[in-house]
Design an enzyme around this catalytic site. Structure first.
Site, PDB file in Angstrom:
ATOM      1  N   ARG A 136     -16.817  12.963  13.147  1.00  0.00           N
ATOM      2  CA  ARG A 136     -17.313  11.651  12.747  1.00  0.00           C
ATOM      3  C   ARG A 136     -17.922  10.861  13.891  1.00  0.00           C
ATOM      4  NH1 ARG A 136     -12.391   9.639   8.696  1.00  0.00           N
ATOM      5  NH2 ARG A 136     -12.881  11.144   7.081  1.00  0.00           N
ATOM      6  N   HIS A 153     -17.311   5.700  10.470  1.00  0.00           N
ATOM      7  CA  HIS A 153     -17.581   6.830   9.576  1.00  0.00           C
ATOM      8  C   HIS A 153     -19.089   7.001   9.450  1.00  0.00           C
ATOM      9  CE1 HIS A 153     -17.427   9.437   6.131  1.00  0.00           C
ATOM     10  NE2 HIS A 153     -16.108   9.458   6.184  1.00  0.00           N
ATOM     11  N   GLU A 208      -1.123   2.135   8.317  1.00  0.00           N
ATOM     12  CA  GLU A 208      -2.282   1.943   9.192  1.00  0.00           C
ATOM     13  C   GLU A 208      -2.048   0.829  10.215  1.00  0.00           C
ATOM     14  OE1 GLU A 208      -6.038   1.791   7.120  1.00  0.00           O
ATOM     15  OE2 GLU A 208      -7.133   1.141   8.905  1.00  0.00           O
ATOM     16  N   GLY A 258       0.858  -1.184   0.000  1.00  0.00           N
ATOM     17  CA  GLY A 258       0.000   0.000   0.000  1.00  0.00           C
ATOM     18  C   GLY A 258       0.893   1.232   0.000  1.00  0.00           C
ATOM     19  N   LEU A 291      -3.358   8.869   4.580  1.00  0.00           N
ATOM     20  CA  LEU A 291      -2.494   8.809   3.404  1.00  0.00           C
ATOM     21  C   LEU A 291      -1.180   9.500   3.722  1.00  0.00           C
ATOM     22  CD1 LEU A 291      -5.148   9.671   0.664  1.00  0.00           C
ATOM     23  CD2 LEU A 291      -4.437   7.436   1.510  1.00  0.00           C
ATOM     24  N   ARG A 329      -8.794   9.461  14.042  1.00  0.00           N
ATOM     25  CA  ARG A 329      -7.993  10.015  12.950  1.00  0.00           C
ATOM     26  C   ARG A 329      -8.787  11.081  12.214  1.00  0.00           C
ATOM     27  NH1 ARG A 329      -7.881   9.346   7.528  1.00  0.00           N
ATOM     28  NH2 ARG A 329      -9.317   7.584   7.532  1.00  0.00           N
ATOM     29  N   ALA A 356       2.222   2.807   2.406  1.00  0.00           N
ATOM     30  CA  ALA A 356       3.368   2.664   3.294  1.00  0.00           C
ATOM     31  C   ALA A 356       4.390   1.699   2.692  1.00  0.00           C
ATOM     32  CB  ALA A 356       2.899   2.177   4.666  1.00  0.00           C
ATOM     33  N   HIS A 386     -14.490   2.045   9.543  1.00  0.00           N
ATOM     34  CA  HIS A 386     -13.767   2.654   8.435  1.00  0.00           C
ATOM     35  C   HIS A 386     -12.253   2.568   8.596  1.00  0.00           C
ATOM     36  CE1 HIS A 386     -12.822   5.428   5.312  1.00  0.00           C
ATOM     37  NE2 HIS A 386     -12.347   6.328   6.131  1.00  0.00           N
ATOM     38  N   SER A 443     -18.419  10.310   0.799  1.00  0.00           N
ATOM     39  CA  SER A 443     -17.467  11.256   1.389  1.00  0.00           C
ATOM     40  C   SER A 443     -18.082  12.138   2.458  1.00  0.00           C
ATOM     41  CB  SER A 443     -16.875  12.133   0.293  1.00  0.00           C
ATOM     42  OG  SER A 443     -16.133  13.169   0.878  1.00  0.00           O
TER      43      SER A 443
HETATM   44  C1  FAD Z   1     -13.001   3.814   1.688  1.00  0.00           C
HETATM   45  C2  FAD Z   1     -11.818   4.457   2.340  1.00  0.00           C
HETATM   46  C3  FAD Z   1     -11.526   5.794   2.086  1.00  0.00           C
HETATM   47  C4  FAD Z   1     -10.428   6.412   2.677  1.00  0.00           C
HETATM   48  N1  FAD Z   1     -10.192   7.727   2.394  1.00  0.00           N
HETATM   49  C5  FAD Z   1      -9.099   8.319   2.951  1.00  0.00           C
HETATM   50  C6  FAD Z   1      -8.785   9.670   2.627  1.00  0.00           C
HETATM   51  O1  FAD Z   1      -9.488  10.330   1.865  1.00  0.00           O
HETATM   52  N2  FAD Z   1      -7.700  10.225   3.178  1.00  0.00           N
HETATM   53  C7  FAD Z   1      -6.880   9.519   4.008  1.00  0.00           C
HETATM   54  O2  FAD Z   1      -5.896  10.066   4.445  1.00  0.00           O
HETATM   55  N3  FAD Z   1      -7.155   8.243   4.310  1.00  0.00           N
HETATM   56  C8  FAD Z   1      -8.232   7.625   3.819  1.00  0.00           C
HETATM   57  N4  FAD Z   1      -8.505   6.312   4.129  1.00  0.00           N
HETATM   58  C9  FAD Z   1      -7.567   5.555   4.955  1.00  0.00           C
HETATM   59  C10 FAD Z   1      -6.351   5.131   4.155  1.00  0.00           C
HETATM   60  O3  FAD Z   1      -6.750   4.772   2.854  1.00  0.00           O
HETATM   61  C11 FAD Z   1      -5.629   3.919   4.731  1.00  0.00           C
HETATM   62  O4  FAD Z   1      -5.456   4.071   6.069  1.00  0.00           O
HETATM   63  C12 FAD Z   1      -4.250   3.766   4.125  1.00  0.00           C
HETATM   64  O5  FAD Z   1      -4.338   3.769   2.746  1.00  0.00           O
HETATM   65  C13 FAD Z   1      -3.555   2.503   4.583  1.00  0.00           C
HETATM   66  O6  FAD Z   1      -2.357   2.315   3.846  1.00  0.00           O
HETATM   67  P1  FAD Z   1      -1.362   1.160   4.200  1.00  0.00           P
HETATM   68  O7  FAD Z   1      -0.239   1.282   3.265  1.00  0.00           O
HETATM   69  O8  FAD Z   1      -1.061   1.198   5.625  1.00  0.00           O
HETATM   70  O9  FAD Z   1      -2.146  -0.202   3.958  1.00  0.00           O
HETATM   71  P2  FAD Z   1      -2.944  -0.791   2.711  1.00  0.00           P
HETATM   72  O10 FAD Z   1      -3.022   0.153   1.597  1.00  0.00           O
HETATM   73  O11 FAD Z   1      -4.188  -1.363   3.242  1.00  0.00           O
HETATM   74  O12 FAD Z   1      -2.020  -1.961   2.201  1.00  0.00           O
HETATM   75  C14 FAD Z   1      -1.924  -3.168   2.837  1.00  0.00           C
HETATM   76  C15 FAD Z   1      -0.966  -4.034   2.070  1.00  0.00           C
HETATM   77  O13 FAD Z   1      -0.599  -5.142   2.842  1.00  0.00           O
HETATM   78  C16 FAD Z   1      -0.752  -6.323   2.126  1.00  0.00           C
HETATM   79  N5  FAD Z   1      -1.067  -7.357   3.084  1.00  0.00           N
HETATM   80  C17 FAD Z   1      -1.969  -7.324   4.083  1.00  0.00           C
HETATM   81  N6  FAD Z   1      -1.919  -8.454   4.777  1.00  0.00           N
HETATM   82  C18 FAD Z   1      -0.982  -9.225   4.218  1.00  0.00           C
HETATM   83  C19 FAD Z   1      -0.472 -10.507   4.493  1.00  0.00           C
HETATM   84  N7  FAD Z   1      -0.918 -11.224   5.497  1.00  0.00           N
HETATM   85  N8  FAD Z   1       0.482 -10.993   3.689  1.00  0.00           N
HETATM   86  C20 FAD Z   1       0.960 -10.271   2.653  1.00  0.00           C
HETATM   87  N9  FAD Z   1       0.541  -9.049   2.376  1.00  0.00           N
HETATM   88  C21 FAD Z   1      -0.430  -8.534   3.151  1.00  0.00           C
HETATM   89  C22 FAD Z   1      -1.817  -6.053   1.131  1.00  0.00           C
HETATM   90  O14 FAD Z   1      -1.669  -6.894   0.045  1.00  0.00           O
HETATM   91  C23 FAD Z   1      -1.541  -4.614   0.799  1.00  0.00           C
HETATM   92  O15 FAD Z   1      -0.558  -4.563  -0.204  1.00  0.00           O
HETATM   93  C24 FAD Z   1      -9.602   5.692   3.554  1.00  0.00           C
HETATM   94  C25 FAD Z   1      -9.877   4.370   3.816  1.00  0.00           C
HETATM   95  C26 FAD Z   1     -10.993   3.752   3.242  1.00  0.00           C
HETATM   96  C27 FAD Z   1     -11.299   2.336   3.597  1.00  0.00           C
END
Ligand code: FAD
Ligand code: HEM
Ligand code: HEM
Ligand code: SF4
Ligand code: F3S
Ligand code: FES
Lengths: 640, 255, 223
Positions: free
Chosen positions: A333, A269, A428, A45, A444, A438, A47, A404, A287
Site C-alpha cells: 500500500r 490506502h 484501533e 466497535g 478486525l 498494518r 473491540a 485509511h 478494495s
Molecule cells: C473503509 C474501511 C475498510 C476497512 N477494511 C478492513 C478489512 O477489510 N480488514 C480489516 O482487518 N480491517 C479493515 N479496516 C480497519 C478496521 O475496520 C478498523 O480498524 C476496526 O474496525 C476498528 O475497530 P474498533 O473497534 O477499534 O473501533 P470502531 O469500530 O471505530 O469503533 C469505535 C467506537 O467508539 C465509539 N466512540 C468513539 N469515540 C467516542 C467517544 N468520544 N465517546 C463515546 N464513544 C466513542 C464509537 O461510537 C464506536 O462505537 C477498514 C477500515 C476502513 C475505514
C-alpha cells in the site's frame, strides 16, 4: 534501554509459551465477586462490543457507550475485505508462526514480538467464535469455510463475508452484547460522547460524558475503564473513516496521563475514489483486491487532456510495472500510494481535477472476458459507477490514495493497560500490534482478539490485585472534570466568530495531507507545526458554533472533535519530525535508498515513541519502548 | 461532466421532541450533480451557520451505505428516488435543475422524532436484545469447520444478515411495520445450524418486543422490500411467520 | 386456551385469521358462483330451484354447519380487518406531507380496507334481497323470480357490477397475500401463485358479473 515508565510486562520464556504462562500467572476474580465490579467500555466497535459481551458473560457489570444512535453502527461495520486467521484450512503452509512473521514484517519491525505472536495465536479462536455466533462467512460448495488472499501474504488465510466482513463480524459481536443488555448485565448508553476520564488516586475510575440528545453532562463510575474508540484518521479531514470517527476519547486520556505512542504511523490506502470538489465530505475505499487485475497508469505527457481511450499505448506510463518489475501493480500500500502522488506532483494526474491516476481493466477484460471481471469485482464496479457515474468496464477507473487507518494510539502493555492504571485501550485506538504499517485484514482480527480473548483475562488480574474505595459522582475529582467539560463547551459556544467548524477542519486537513501525509520532510513538518498552531489559535478566536449545549447540537459535537484534532495534528507532526527514518507508513524524504525506497534505521529508531502530556504550554515528553527481536531478524523490504 | 442545479428544498424542522415542527423552505444554488445528497445538505448547513441559523440535523456516519445511520424521506420515498441505496449513496445526479425536494424524517410512532430529520430508532436495539442472537458465550466454540453449511444456505443467511438497521422498511410501510427488519434477523439465524436450537424462543421474543414497541402489523404491501437499501427479500417475512407458527405449534407456550 | 387467544391476538395471528377466513370465503365463492350460474340456464329457473332447495334445506346438515362458519368468518374477517387497519393507522402517528407509495407498492394492497368495506355493504344489501326473505321470511315468489326481478333494475345490477369490480380488487391482492401470510413462500412457486391469484380473481368476479348483466339485457331487450 526502554524507559522506566514503560513496562511492557511482556512475559519471559519462549514465544509459543508466553501467553499461556502469562494467563496462568494472572490473578483471578472469584465468580461470585465479579458482579461487584463495574466496568466502563467506551466504544462498541469490534473491540468494544466483544469486550462488553465477554466481560458481562463472565459476570461483571458493564456500562457501554457509543456516540452513534445504536452500538451496531460503529465504524467497524464498514470494513470490507476480510479477517485473517492462521487456520491453514487451505493446506498451503500457513501457520501461527507465518502469520506472526508476516504481521511483524508488514509492520516494518516496529511492534512488540510478544503481542504480535499472541495475536496470531488467537486468530484461530476468533473464527470459531464468530462461526458459533452465526456470522455467515463465505463457504465452498462442500460447506467448509472459504478463504481469499490479501496483500503482504503468500498464503490464503483471509476469511470473508462478500465485501461486508466488518459488518457481519460487528453484528456478531453486537448481538452477543445485546444479549447481555437483555440479560441486564450490560447497560447501553448510545448517543453519549465521552469527554473526559476521571483519574482518582492514580486509577481510572470513571468517565464524563455528554448526552448528545439534551446536552446533559453526566458521569459514570467504574472500577476500570476500557477505551475502544477506533482510529483518528479524520485528523486529515478527508479519509475513509466514518464522519464521526474521532480522537477525543483517547486524547482526553492522553491529557490525563496516558502515553500516546507512534502517532505519526498513519496508513494511506492507494485505491480510493478521488475527490470531486471542495464539498467532498469523505472518501470511499475501493478494495485492494482490484490491483490483482487492474493496471495503474498515467499519460506520459503533462496535461494530456485526451480521454483515456484516445491515448495510445505509446503515450502511457505504467509506472508501477516500470519501476517494480517483479511486484508490478501489487506493491504494498505505502509504495503504491507514494508513487501515485509522485506522478500527480509531476503534473501527470488525470480526470477533471488532475488528482487521480488510472486503474485500467481493459487488458484483464480482453484476456479473461467481461464475465470473469463481473464475478470478481462486480459489486465494486457498481459502487464506483454509483459514485462517479462512469462505467469502469468501458473507461479506466480513476483512483487516488486516501488516509485509511492509524497504527498509532495509546501506548499499552501486554495486558492492554495504558500508563494510567485501570485504563485500557483496545482495538484501533491502541498502538499495539501493527507497527508502522498494518496488513490488510488484520485490524478486525486485532479488535476481536483484544475484546474476546485478551481483556477478559488481563482485567481480572488488575481487579483482583487492587483495592477499590467506594466513590460516587460527587467526588471532587469528578465534579472538577465535569466543570472543565462544561467550561470548554461554554467557551466554544461563546466565540461566535466567522468560520464554520468544517472550514477549520478542512484547513487542518490540508496542512496534514500536504505536509504530514504520504511523504514528509523536516521543513514541511516544521511548517506544519506552525500552521497547525495558527489554525488552532484561529479556532479558539474565530469559530462559529451555533446553538446551545442543552439540545442535540451537531455543530458543537464536531467542534469538540476538531478542537482535539487540532492538538493531535501537532503531536503527529512532532512525532514524524523526531523519527529520522522511513518505515512503513512513515516516509521521510531525507531517508530513502538510492532507488527512492524507505530506509529504516534500526540502530536508532527500533522503538515505540510514547509521548507524555506535560501541560498545555509545555512540550510533550518522549519515552521510548525499545523493541528487541528474538525470533525474527529485521530486514530491509524490497519489491523490485 | 458535472452540472449545476438550483433547488428548492422543503425540510422538516423540529427543535426537539416536544416541538410541533414545521416545513421550512430553502433555496440552494449551484449544487453540483457530483455531490452526494448529504453533501448537498452539508452545503446548505454551512450557509445556515454563516447566517447564524441552526443547521439541519440529520444522522449519518459511514456515508457509504453500510452503517445504517442515515435515512430520510425524500420526495415521498424512503432513501429517495433510487432503489437499492441508502440516502448517503444517493447523488444529486438523480435530480433536475429547478426541482423542489421535500425532505421529512421517518414517520412511525415507534420512531419518535428527536430533532429535524433525526429519529429515535432504539426500538430496533431492544428487539435484538430480546432475542436477535445465538446464546453462545465467548470461548469453547468448536472449530469453525466442525459443522459444514451448504453454500446456498450460507448465502441465503448472509443475504438476510445484510440488513443495516436503517429503518427504511418501517418508514416506507403504510403500517409502520418492522416485519422486514425482524424477519431479516430471524431468517438469518434460523437458516444456520447454529441458530436452530433457539429458533422458537427467538421468534416469540422478538415478535413480542416488536409489538410492544408499537410497530404496525404487516399486510404484505411489500413497500419495505422495494425500498430496502439492501434489497432484503419478502421471503424473510414469510419465514418469520413460519417460525412464529412453529413456535406456537411446538407449544413453547403453555396451554 | 390462553395461548390460542394470544396467538390470534398477535400481529401475526390476526393476519393469519385474515388469510384463513379470506381463503375460506373465496372457496365458498367458487361454489356460490357455480350454483348461481345455473340462473343462466334458459329454463325459467328449474335447475336453479332444484339446486337452491337442496342447498337451503334444513336437513342438509353439512351445508347448515358450513353456513354458520361462513357467517362467523365473514364477521370475524370484517371486524379483524377493520381492527388491523385502525391499529396500523395509529402506528404511523404523523403522516408524510409528500408520499409516493405507487413507486413501491401496488394500489390493490393499499386499498384493501376500502374494497373490503364496499364488499361488506354489498353483502348487507345482497343478504337483504336474497337470503333473509327466502330463508326466514315469506317472499311470495321463487328465488329465481326474485333474481330476475332484482336484476331487472339497472341501479341494482349496476351496484352489483361495481361491487364485483371491487371484490376483484380485494382478491387480486388478497389471494397472493394470503399465501405469504401463511408463510407459504417459495422462489419458484410464489410468482406463479401471484399470477394465478390475479386470474382467479378476475375470472371469479367476471363470472358473477355475468349474472346481473345477463338479466339486465334480458329484461331490457327481451320482454
Ligand atoms: C473503509 C474501511 C475498510 C476497512 N477494511 C478492513 C478489512 O477489510 N480488514 C480489516 O482487518 N480491517 C479493515 N479496516 C480497519 C478496521 O475496520 C478498523 O480498524 C476496526 O474496525 C476498528 O475497530 P474498533 O473497534 O477499534 O473501533 P470502531 O469500530 O471505530 O469503533 C469505535 C467506537 O467508539 C465509539 N466512540 C468513539 N469515540 C467516542 C467517544 N468520544 N465517546 C463515546 N464513544 C466513542 C464509537 O461510537 C464506536 O462505537 C477498514 C477500515 C476502513 C475505514
Ligand atoms: C367476499 C368476501 C371477502 C373475501 C373473499 C375476502 C378475502 C380476503 C383475503 C384472501 C384477504 C387476504 C388475507 C391476507 O393477506 O392474509 C383479505 C384481506 C382483507 N380483507 Fe377481505 N375478504 C372479503 C371480504 C371482506 C370484507 C367484507 C371486509 C370488510 C371490511 C374485508 C376486509 C379486509 C381487509 C381490511 C383485509 C386486509 C387485511 C390485512 O391484511 O390487514 N374483507 N380478504
Ligand atoms: C351476482 C351474483 C350473485 C347472485 C345471483 C347471488 C345469489 C344469491 C342467492 C340467491 C342467495 C340465497 C341462497 C340461499 O338462501 O340459499 C345468496 C346467498 C348468499 N350470497 Fe350470493 N349471490 C351473488 C353474489 C355473491 C357474492 C359476490 C357474495 C360474496 C361477496 C355473495 C355472498 C352470499 C352469501 C354469504 C350468502 C348467504 C349464504 C348462503 O346462503 O349460501 N353472493 N346469494
Ligand atoms: S430491512 Fe432493509 S430497510 Fe429495514 S432496516 Fe434492514 S436494511 Fe433498512
Ligand atoms: S411494507 Fe409493510 S405491510 Fe408488510 S410487506 Fe412490508 S411490512
Ligand atoms: S451514513 Fe452510513 S449508511 Fe448512510
Amino acid at each position: 534501554m526502554s524507559d522506566v515508565k514503560l513496562n511492557s510486562k511482556a512475559p519471559e520464556g519462549s514465544i509459543e509459551e508466553k501467553w499461556k504462562d502469562h494467563k496462568f500467572h494472572l490473578k483471578l476474580v472469584n465468580p461470585a465477586n465479579k458482579r461487584k465490579y463495574n466496568i466502563i467500555v467506551v466504544g462498541t466497535g469490534l473491540a468494544g462490543a466483544s469486550a462488553a459481551a465477554s466481560l458481562a458473560e463472565l459476570g461483571y457489570n458493564v456500562q457501554a457507550f457509543c456516540f452513534q444512535d445504536s452500538p451496531r453502527r460503529a465504524h467497524s461495520i464498514a470494513a470490507q475485505g476480510g479477517i485473517n486467521a492462521a487456520k491453514n484450512y487451505q493446506n498451503d503452509g500457513d501457520s501461527i508462526d507465518r502469520l506472526f512473521y508476516d504481521t511483524l514484517k508488514g509492520g516494518d519491525y516496529r511492534s512488540r514480538e510478544a503481542n504480535v505472536y499472541r495475536l496470531a495465536e488467537l486468530s484461530v479462536n476468533i473464527i470459531d467464535q464468530c462461526v458459533a455466533q452465526g456470522v455467515p462467512f463465505a463457504r465452498e460448495y462442500g460447506g467448509l469455510l472459504d478463504n481469499r488472499s490479501f496483500g503482504g501474504a503468500q498464503v490464503s488465510r483471509t476469511f470473508y463475508a462478500r465485501g461486508q466482513t466488518g459488518q457481519q463480524l460487528l453484528l456478531g459481536a453486537y448481538s452477543a452484547m445485546m444479549r447481555q443488555v437483555g440479560a441486564g448485565k450490560v447497560q447501553m448508553y448510545p448517543r453519549h460522547e465521552m469527554l473526559d476520564v476521571a483519574v482518582i488516586n492514580g486509577k481510572a475510575r470513571g468517565i464524563v460524558t455528554r448526552n448528545m440528545i439534551n446536552g446533559a453532562i453526566e458521569s459514570y463510575i467504574g472500577d476500570a475503564v476500557l477505551l475502544c474508540t477506533g482510529g483518528y484518521g479524520n485528523v486529515f479531514y478527508l479519509s475513509t473513516n466514518a464522519k464521526g470517527s474521532n480522537v477525543t476519547a483517547i486524547w482526553r486520556a492522553y491529557k490525563r496521563g496516558a502515553f500516546f505512542a507512534n502517532p505519526c504511523f498513519t496508513q494511506i490506502h492507494p485505491t480510493c475514489i478521488p475527490v470531486t470538489g471542495h464539498y467532498q465530505s469523505k472518501l470511499t475505499l475501493m478494495s485492494e483486491s482490484l490491483r490483482n487485475d487492474g493496471r495503474v497508469w498515467v499519460p506520459k505527457n503533462h496535461d494530456d487532456k485526451r480521454s483515456p481511450d484516445q491515448i495510445p499505448e505509446g503515450d502511457r506510463d505504467y509506472f508501477l510495472e516500470r519501476k517494480y518489475p517483479s511486484f508490478g501493480n501489487l506493491v504494498p500500500r505505502d509504495v503504491a500510494s507514494r508513487n501515485a502522488k509522485e506522478m500527480i506532483d509531476a503534473g501527470k494526474g488525470v480526470g477533471e481535477t488532475g488528482v487521480a491516476v488510472y486503474l485500467d481493466f481493459a487488458d484483464a477484460i480482453n484476456r479473461l472476458g467481461k464475465s470473469v471481471i463481473v464475478e470478481r469485482y462486480g459489486n465494486l464496479f457498481d459502487m464506483y459507477k454509483q459514485i462517479t457515474a462512469e462505467d469502469p468496464y468501458k473507461l479506466p477507473m480513476r483512483i487516488y490514495p486516501a488516509v485509511h487507518y492509524t497504527m498509532g494510539g495509546l501506548w499499552v502493555d501486554y495486558n492492554l493497560m495504558t500508563t494510567i492504571p485501570g485504563l485500557y485501550a483496545l482495538g484501533e485506538c491502541n498502538f499495539s500490534d501493527h507497527g508502522a504499517n498494518r496488513l490488510g485484514a488484520s485490524a478486525l482480527m486485532q479488535g476481536l482478539a483484544d475484546g474476546y480473548f485478551i481483556i477478559p483475562y488481563t482485567i481480572g488480574d488488575y481487579l483482583a490485585s487492587e483495592k477499590f474505595e467506594k466513590i460516587d459522582t460527587n467526588h471532587p475529582v469528578i465534579k472538577q472534570a465535569e466543570k472543565n467539560v462544561e467550561e470548554r463547551i461554554r467557551k466554544m459556544l461563546s466565540i461566535k466568530g466567522q468560520k464554520t467548524v468544517d472550514e477549520i477542519h478542512r484547513e487542518l486537513g490540508k496542512v496534514m495531507w500536504d505536509n504530514v501525509g504520504m511523504t514528509r520532510n523536516e521543513k514541511g513538518l516544521k511548517e506544519a507545526i506552525e500552521k497547525i498552531k495558527q489554525i488552532r489559535e484561529e479556532f479558539w478566536r474565530n469559530v462559529n458554533v451555533v446553538g446551545q449545549n442543552e439540545e442535540l447540537n451537531q455543530s458543537l459535537e464536531k467542534a469538540g472533535r476538531v478542537a482535539d484534532f487540532l492538538e493531535l495534528g501537532e503531536l503527529i507532526a512532532e512525532d514524524a519530525l523526531h523519527r529520522n527514518e522511513s518505515c512503513g507508513g512513515h516516509f521521510r524524504e531525507e531517508y530513502q535508498t538510492e532507488e527512492g525506497e524507505a530506509k529504516r534505521d534500526d540502530e536508532n529508531f527500533a522503538y515505540a515513541a510514547a509521548w507524555e502530556f506535560k501541560g498545555e504550554k509545555a512540550k510533550p515528553e518522549l519515552h521510548k519502548e525499545q523493541f528487541t527481536f528474538e525470533y525474527v531478524k529485521p530486514t530491509q523490504r524490497s519489491y523490485k | 461532466m458535472a452540472k449545476k442545479l438550483n433547488l428548492h428544498l422543503k425540510i422538516w424542522r423540529q427543535k426537539n421532541s416536544q416541538d410541533n415542527g414545521r416545513f421550512v423552505d430553502y433555496d440552494l444554488k449551484d449544487v453540483s450533480t457530483d455531490m452526494s445528497f448529504l453533501e448537498m445538505l452539508d452545503v446548505l448547513n454551512e450557509q445556515l451557520i454563516k447566517k447564524g441559523e441552526d443547521p439541519v440535523a440529520f444522522d449519518h456516519d459511514c456515508r457509504e451505505g453500510i452503517c445504517g445511520s442515515c435515512g430520510m424521506f425524500i420526495n415521498g420515498r424512503a432513501h429517495g428516488p433510487q432503489k437499492g441505496v441508502a440516502t448517503c449513496q444517493l447523488h444529486m445526479r438523480s435530480f433536475n435543475d429547478g426541482d423542489t425536494i421535500t425532505i421529512e424524517p421517518w414517520r412511525a410512532n415507534a420512531f419518535p422524532v428527536i430533532k429535524d430529520l433525526i429519529v429515535n430508532r432504539s426500538a430496533f436495539d431492544r428487539i435484538i436484545a430480546a432475542g436477535g442472537f445465538i446464546s453462545v458465550n465467548t470461548g469453547g466454540a468448536p472449530d469453525g469447520n466442525a459443522i459444514p453449511i451448504p453454500k446456498d444456505e450460507a448465502e441465503a443467511a448472509f443475504e438476510a444478515a445484510e440488513c443495516i438497521g436503517c429503518g427504511a422498511c418501517v418508514a416506507a410501510c403504510k403500517n409502520s411495520s418492522a416485519m422486514l427488519f425482524v424477519g431479516a434477523k430471524v431468517s438469518h439465524l434460523a437458516r444456520l445450524p447454529q441458530g436452530k436450537p433457539e429458533r422458537e424462543k427467538r421468534a416469540l421474543a422478538m415478535i413480542a418486543q416488536m409489538e410492544k414497541e408499537g410497530f404496525g402489523a404487516c399486510t404484505n404491501t411489500e413497500a419495505c422490500s422495494a425500498e430496502c437499501p439492501k434489497g432484503i427479500s419478502m421471503d424473510v417475512i414469510a419465514q418469520l411467520r413460519r417460525e412464529y407458527f412453529r413456535a406456537f405449534i411446538k407449544g413453547e407456550e403453555k396451554v | 386456551m390462553s395461548w390460542l387467544i394470544k396467538f390470534l391476538e398477535s400481529s401475526i395471528g390476526k393476519k393469519f385469521v385474515m388469510a384463513a377466513t379470506g381463503l375460506f370465503i373465496a372457496l365458498f365463492l367458487i361454489e356460490h358462483l357455480i350454483g348461481n350460474l345455473l340462473l343462466l340456464v334458459n329454463d325459467n329457473g328449474k335447475v336453479y330451484e332444484t339446486f337452491t332447495e337442496i342447498m337451503a334445506s334444513n336437513y342438509n346438515l353439512p351445508v347448515r354447519i358450513i353456513e354458520i362458519f361462513l357467517f362467523l368468518f365473514f364477521i370475524y374477517h370484517s371486524i379483524n380487518g377493520a381492527r388491523l387497519w385502525w391499529g396500523n393507522r395509529l402506528a404511523r402517528g404523523t403522516n408524510y406531507k409528500v408520499n409516493n407509495p405507487s413507486e413501491n407498492s401496488s394500489f390493490f394492497s393499499r386499498f384493501m380496507i376500502w374494497s373490503g368495506t364496499i364488499v361488506f355493504i354489498f353483502l348487507v344489501i345482497h343478504l337483504k334481497t336474497f337470503f333473509f326473505p327466502y330463508r326466514f321470511g315469506n317472499p311470495g315468489n321463487s328465488m329465481y323470480e326474485g333474481a330476475v326481478e332484482a336484476f331487472s333494475s339497472p341501479w341494482y345490477s349496476g351496484f352489483y357490477i361495481i361491487a364485483l369490480v371491487l371484490l376483484a380488487f380485494h382478491l387480486i391482492h388478497g389471494v397472493q397475500s394470503a399465501f405469504q401470510t401463511l408463510g407459504l413462500n417459495h422462489k419458484k412457486y410464489t410468482p406463479l401463485i401471484k399470477k394465478l391469484g390475479i386470474i382467479f380473481s378476475i375470472v371469479l368476479c367476471a363470472g358473477f358479473a355475468l349474472i346481473p348483466i345477463y338479466f339486465l339485457f334480458r329484461s331490457g331487450g327481451g320482454d
